[in-house]
Structures are given as C-alpha cells and as structure tokens.
Design a protein around this motif. Structure first.
Motif, short mmCIF file in Angstrom:
data_model
loop_
_atom_site.label_atom_id
_atom_site.label_comp_id
_atom_site.label_asym_id
_atom_site.label_seq_id
_atom_site.Cartn_x
_atom_site.Cartn_y
_atom_site.Cartn_z
N ASP A 26 -0.84 4.24 -43.94
CA ASP A 26 -0.11 4.91 -42.86
C ASP A 26 -1.13 5.48 -41.87
O ASP A 26 -1.36 6.70 -41.82
CB ASP A 26 0.78 6.01 -43.44
CG ASP A 26 1.66 6.67 -42.39
OD1 ASP A 26 1.82 6.04 -41.30
OD2 ASP A 26 2.17 7.77 -42.63
N SER A 28 -3.81 4.16 -38.12
CA SER A 28 -3.91 3.25 -36.98
C SER A 28 -4.53 1.92 -37.38
O SER A 28 -5.24 1.83 -38.39
CB SER A 28 -4.77 3.89 -35.88
OG SER A 28 -6.13 3.91 -36.26
N PHE A 81 3.51 -2.99 -39.51
CA PHE A 81 3.78 -2.54 -38.15
C PHE A 81 5.04 -3.21 -37.62
O PHE A 81 5.22 -4.42 -37.80
CB PHE A 81 2.60 -2.88 -37.22
CG PHE A 81 1.39 -2.00 -37.43
CD1 PHE A 81 1.27 -0.80 -36.75
CD2 PHE A 81 0.39 -2.39 -38.30
CE1 PHE A 81 0.15 0.01 -36.94
CE2 PHE A 81 -0.73 -1.60 -38.49
CZ PHE A 81 -0.86 -0.40 -37.82
N ASP A 82 5.89 -2.41 -37.00
CA ASP A 82 7.04 -2.95 -36.27
C ASP A 82 6.50 -3.54 -34.97
O ASP A 82 5.92 -2.83 -34.15
CB ASP A 82 8.03 -1.82 -35.97
CG ASP A 82 9.33 -2.32 -35.34
OD1 ASP A 82 9.30 -3.36 -34.64
OD2 ASP A 82 10.37 -1.68 -35.54
N LYS A 85 7.51 -1.91 -31.49
CA LYS A 85 7.37 -0.47 -31.24
C LYS A 85 5.89 -0.08 -31.26
O LYS A 85 5.11 -0.63 -32.04
CB LYS A 85 8.13 0.34 -32.29
CG LYS A 85 9.63 0.17 -32.25
CD LYS A 85 10.31 0.97 -33.35
CE LYS A 85 11.82 0.76 -33.35
NZ LYS A 85 12.48 1.47 -34.46
N GLY A 86 5.54 0.90 -30.44
CA GLY A 86 4.21 1.49 -30.47
C GLY A 86 3.07 0.49 -30.51
O GLY A 86 3.02 -0.48 -29.74
N GLU A 87 2.14 0.72 -31.43
CA GLU A 87 0.96 -0.11 -31.56
C GLU A 87 1.30 -1.55 -31.92
O GLU A 87 0.54 -2.48 -31.65
CB GLU A 87 0.01 0.51 -32.61
CG GLU A 87 -1.39 -0.01 -32.55
CD GLU A 87 -2.33 0.72 -33.50
OE1 GLU A 87 -3.52 0.41 -33.49
OE2 GLU A 87 -1.86 1.60 -34.25
N ARG A 89 3.35 -3.53 -30.63
CA ARG A 89 3.50 -4.40 -29.46
C ARG A 89 2.17 -5.05 -29.09
O ARG A 89 2.11 -6.23 -28.77
CB ARG A 89 4.04 -3.61 -28.28
CG ARG A 89 5.48 -3.13 -28.48
CD ARG A 89 5.91 -2.23 -27.35
NE ARG A 89 7.28 -1.76 -27.52
CZ ARG A 89 7.83 -0.81 -26.80
NH1 ARG A 89 7.14 -0.23 -25.84
NH2 ARG A 89 9.08 -0.42 -27.02
N ASP A 90 1.09 -4.27 -29.12
CA ASP A 90 -0.23 -4.80 -28.80
C ASP A 90 -0.70 -5.79 -29.87
O ASP A 90 -1.33 -6.80 -29.56
CB ASP A 90 -1.25 -3.66 -28.68
CG ASP A 90 -0.96 -2.76 -27.48
OD1 ASP A 90 -0.41 -3.26 -26.48
OD2 ASP A 90 -1.29 -1.56 -27.55
#
Length: 390
Positions: A26, A28, A81-82, A85-87, A89-90
């Motif tokens: 959990d 980055s 990672f979704d 959403k948030g990070e 997407r990148d």
C-alpha cells in the motif's frame, strides 16, 4: 476485561483476515519499484478497474488460494492499482493497459518483463508467475535477452504479446524467430492468429511459413479464408497506397491498376469492396459504404448472418435509398429466420419502417420488445419505434 478480550480477538481476526490474500503493498509505484530493485525481485501488478467483474473474481477466488499467496508473497513485490484512478492512470498509459484484469511483471528499473490478461484458474496463474520468475529476468530485460539470441518459444510468444502495441517492429522480429523455432511443430489457433497479425507483405519472412504450412493452417481455417488472407497479403501495400490521405477516399483506378496484375480482376474487386465495407463506416462515409456494401454482399448466401445483420444495422441508421434498404431487408430477414433475438427483430422492424412497410414494422417491433422483456434486456428502443409507428 471482557471488552478488552473482545477487542483483542477482533484485532487478531482482522490481522489474520488481512493475510487471506496476496500481500499487496500500500504505497506509491516509485517506492514499490525501489523495493523491488533493493530485494532483486520483480513487481507483480494486478492492473484492474473497479467495475470489472473478472477482476473481482480473481480477487475473491484466486488471490486467496494458499498456494497462490505463498508463491506470490515469497517471490514478488506485489501491487494493485485501479487503472482509472490516481496513479493508475499514468501506469495504464505507460504500459499500454487496455483490458482488465491485466497482470504485469515489472523489474526494478520499471521495464515490463511479462504481461498476461483475463481471468485464469489457479494453475495458470501460478504458471505465469513461475515463467516470469525465471532467473534470467533478474539481470536482463526482455529486449536484452532477445538481442542476446534467446529462442525459448514461450519467451518469444510473450515478446510478441508484450510489444505488439508499443514496439511493433520488435514484436514482428520476435514472431519471425518464434516461427523459425517452431519449424515443423504443430501450429495452434493462437499461433496462426499471431502469424497473420505480423504478416503484412509477401516480402516478410513469415510469408514463406504461411505458404509452407498451408495444410496445417487450413485444418483450423477454411480454404476460402486462407485464400482471402493470401490475397490481402499480396495487395496490402496496394490497399495502403490507394487511400487518398487528403480526401479519405479510396482511389479505385490506382487500386485496380496495381492489384489486378497480382491477384486477377475478380479477387481484386472482392478485396476492394471488402476493404471499403471495413474502412468507410469507420470514417463515417456512409454514401461510399452504401455502394460498397451493395456490391460486396450482392450474393448474401455467401456470408454469415451476423455480418449481414451488421450491414443491415448500418443501412437502417444511415441509408435512405429505398432500393438499398430493400437489400438490407433481405439481410436482416436472413438473420431473423436463423434465430430471432430482440436485436435482429428490432433492426428488421426499423428497416421495414424506413421502407414504408408499417404493418411488418409494428409486428417485428412488438416482437423485439417482448423478446427483450423475456430476456431481461432493455426494450426502450423497440418501444420508441412502436410509438413512432402509431
């Protein structure tokens, strides 16, 4: 004391529950990569979307299995990672994630080592992990291994999938080595799909494979489809060059001048109209599509009813010529006669309405509405059509 014990048991329960699945980090993505590099492990990433049913089933049915948890926790730095959403997407953009779930195996430098897709059972999910965990990936990227001459078929197959979108030429080279290694081995349906995906010209090395392995290929696809592919390969460059980039219109004269010497007049005409019925709807040139479809589907008995139904749908939406709509009527009728559904009866009803056959339009719109209701589908389109016919 009793409340303290209850709280303690709850904490123990929650702690044990948290271990009932793969141990996902959990934090980055940057920190995850740093940890993977430090521990000399690959990152396993579950790339999911919140609305994705198969993603939820993987989470519920597979990630919780003892053998899966044990292997993934011992061998990878795990992340989820979704992608919307948030990070996430990148990450989706960086690795070209377009379908869910996608399973990414990434080294500490952020290089994609292996990728797989879709719901899979325990054994398949463990198999991809063991394949990715091959020690040769510890110090080398896939590209480096390929440049060093790696020729393992599974590795080459993964290279094709891995770089098909991001580095087509590299993936194409991997396909050429793969089919050279396969030599006389049996070709699977997936093999043939890969062969055709990377085969663009008669000058491609894989074209010789296509010709030499014709008997094996036609065990999986019909002679007619094989012939269609052969024609398309022979004239692929002609097709590409016949499209006027400024007008978006296909130059028939150029096409015939260059295609007929390669495949003959009959095959050239068929190929041109096939090209048009695929291309023109995508650029919303329905006037040219109408002409091409009438020529291409002239003998409707030679085509699958689903393909004819798609053409009928496009005519029902974008064509107003009565004679053309009469042909679309025939195409939709063939589909309905084979098997009635709320979709094909609606298309037929819509075409009847456009040709002025109000009684048939009402009958099939009513049928579409009833079939939709019976099968728990949306009946609003049929109901709106019925309202317009009153």
């Amino acid at each position: 004391m009793k409340r303290t014990l209850t709280l303690l048991f709850l904490l123990i329960y929650l702690a044990s529950f948290s271990q009932e699945t793969i141990n996902f980090q959990d934090t980055s993505f940057k920190e995850i990569l740093a940890k993977a590099k430090k521990e000399k492990k690959l990152v396993f990433m579950d790339a999911y979307a919140s609305w994705c049913g198969p993603c939820k089933l993987m989470e519920k049915n597979i990630f919780t299995l003892p053998a899966v948890k044990e292997y993934y926790n011992a061998n990878f730095i795990n992340a989820r990672f979704d992608m919307e959403k948030g990070e996430g997407r990148d990450i989706a953009l960086k690795y070209g994630v377009r379908s869910y779930p996608s399973f990414l195996f990434i080294n500490g430098d952020g290089e994609l080592v292996m990728q797989n897709f879709g719901y899979m059972g325990e054994q398949d999910f463990l198999a991809i992990a063991k394949e990715a965990n091959n020690p040769k990936f510890a110090n080398n990227s896939s590209k480096e291994l390929f440049e060093q001459g790696e020729s393992d078929p599974n590795f080459l197959l993964n290279m094709m999938k891995l770089y098909a979108q991001s580095d087509y030429e590299l993936a194409k080279k991997a396909s050429e080595r793969y089919f050279k290694v396969k030599n006389e081995d049996e070709l699977t349906r997936d093999d043939i799909g890969m062969l055709l995906y990377f085969l663009k010209s008669t000058s491609d090395p894989n074209y010789q494979i296509f010709k030499d392995r014709k008997d094996a290929i036609t065990k999986i696809m019909s002679e007619d489809i094989y012939k269609q592919f052969d024609v398309n390969i022979k004239i692929s460059k002609v097709m590409e060059n016949s499209l006027d980039q400024n007008t978006g219109v296909i130059n028939d004269d150029y096409f015939f001048k260059n295609a007929i010497p390669l495949v003959g007049k009959t095959e050239a005409e068929i190929a041109l109209n096939r090209m048009k019925v695929i291309y023109y709807p995508n650029v919303r040139n329905f006037k040219e599509y109408e002409k091409a479809a009438l020529a291409y589907y002239k003998d409707a008995d030679n085509f699958d009813t689903e393909e004819l139904l798609k053409a009928a749908w496009l005519f029902s939406e974008h064509v107003d010529t009565k004679t053309s709509l009469k042909k679309a009527e025939e195409w939709a009728e063939k589909a309905v006669m084979k098997s009635e559904s709320s979709e094909n009866t609606y298309i037929l009803a819509k075409i009847y309405a456009k040709t002025g056959n109000k009684s048939n339009a009402k009958m099939y719109a009513e049928m579409s509405k009833n079939l939709a209701i019976q099968n728990g589908k949306d009946s609003s389109a049929a109901e709106q059509l019925l309202q317009s016919l009153k």
